[in-house]
Design a protein around this motif. Sequence first.
Motif, mmCIF file in Angstrom:
data_model
loop_
_atom_site.group_PDB
_atom_site.id
_atom_site.type_symbol
_atom_site.label_atom_id
_atom_site.label_comp_id
_atom_site.label_asym_id
_atom_site.label_seq_id
_atom_site.Cartn_x
_atom_site.Cartn_y
_atom_site.Cartn_z
ATOM 1 N N ALA A 28 -1.746 70.481 31.222
ATOM 2 C CA ALA A 28 -2.031 69.289 31.656
ATOM 3 C C ALA A 28 -2.385 67.963 30.880
ATOM 4 N N THR A 29 -2.803 68.249 29.659
ATOM 5 C CA THR A 29 -3.012 67.088 28.635
ATOM 6 C C THR A 29 -1.712 66.470 28.323
ATOM 7 N N GLU A 30 -0.788 66.980 28.582
ATOM 8 C CA GLU A 30 0.495 66.609 27.983
ATOM 9 C C GLU A 30 1.320 65.795 29.141
ATOM 10 N N VAL A 31 0.748 65.574 30.260
ATOM 11 C CA VAL A 31 1.460 64.659 31.127
ATOM 12 C C VAL A 31 0.789 63.395 31.259
ATOM 13 N N SER A 32 1.779 62.574 31.347
ATOM 14 C CA SER A 32 1.221 60.891 31.539
ATOM 15 C C SER A 32 1.783 60.589 32.989
ATOM 16 N N PHE A 33 1.565 59.405 33.255
ATOM 17 C CA PHE A 33 1.923 58.717 34.539
ATOM 18 C C PHE A 33 2.520 57.405 34.434
ATOM 19 N N ILE A 34 3.554 56.964 35.055
ATOM 20 C CA ILE A 34 4.184 55.710 35.418
ATOM 21 C C ILE A 34 3.754 55.313 36.906
ATOM 22 N N LYS A 35 3.280 53.948 36.933
ATOM 23 C CA LYS A 35 3.092 53.474 38.413
ATOM 24 C C LYS A 35 3.800 52.292 38.729
#
Lengths: 67, 67, 67, 67, 67, 67
Positions: free
Chosen positions: C60-67
């Motif tokens: 989970a610590t490797e996931v980023s998000f784009i909004k």
Amino acid sequence: MQLSGRNQLPGEIIEIKKGDVVSEVVVQVGEHRISGVITTTSVENLNLKIGDRVTALIKATEVSFIK
Amino acid sequence: MQLSGRNQLPGEIIEIKKGDVVSEVVVQVGEHRISGVITTTSVENLNLKIGDRVTALIKATEVSFIK
Amino acid sequence: MQLSGRNQLPGEIIEIKKGDVVSEVVVQVGEHRISGVITTTSVENLNLKIGDRVTALIKATEVSFIK
Amino acid sequence: MQLSGRNQLPGEIIEIKKGDVVSEVVVQVGEHRISGVITTTSVENLNLKIGDRVTALIKATEVSFIK
Amino acid sequence: MQLSGRNQLPGEIIEIKKGDVVSEVVVQVGEHRISGVITTTSVENLNLKIGDRVTALIKATEVSFIK
Amino acid sequence: MQLSGRNQLPGEIIEIKKGDVVSEVVVQVGEHRISGVITTTSVENLNLKIGDRVTALIKATEVSFIK
């Protein structure tokens, strides 16, 4: 000089598999082997060779667990 | 079941510092201690407790070296 | 055996691009494709081949998000 | 604008577990759920809310495989 | 479009070392140089070339500190 | 002592957001700010304080690019 990385495992390089951009460096740490993939540029800048004493550095956020 | 992660270090949980979202789990692996930060949800899903036998899993691309 | 990694996506290997030190493995997961770069040693140890059923594992610590 | 990150999974936020420094954001991507841990500062800067359409971004070097 | 990644450093590509599976891209950011290893597929998909203006993106959980 | 980590950015700590398990440390590097999330244990072991000179360390495999 101190590092925030929580895991520092000292050992001896037993294998270097040199690639075009990244290389795999294998370190014997007691009875365990730690493999790291770093840039070939770093292997050359640090002049890493089999038999060198190095410390493997691993950030705590990169560790998972199996139960 | 086999994992592609190159580094698998078996040991025993000696400390769990539980946080609101992530927790730190410390595992004794021979003479070394490995700290990992995982989600508190995972600590609960796997029911991790002090004394549990677990294996720390680290991808080779996450390992750096100090010389 | 249970893993602390929060994201486990099962699928089928559709491509392997084998390199000198690391390889890219592409897995079809439903309508999505997941690419992973692992050591070529791991590709060989696990004997990964096109058509194999595997599970992609992402902390989970490797996931980023784009909004 | 294009990203080098190989894995981009669009979905909808179904849960936000807000912590003091980091938060866990869960996104429904088709039939799968992707959990990401990002800073609480980022949750606030992007004003992330349940129901928002976002894309989970994962670098290929962060993916492992289980066979 | 906004990214949750906390560290975004704009600069100019000064070197690309293309490998079979991964490539190293070096970006001049003010007086500093940032090296990134990404898939060669991404280098080609984004058509990265020396002189291109790009932004290096680094997740906060990937940063360590030396004191 | 030399590190294989390709990216080493020296600066001054301007903010520490201390959490139960992990903390966010913000470093001013020239005109840029670098945020890192490390364990609160590391913040205490290194006795990190606002105004300290530190070097942010980032592995090349952790860098993505936006074009």
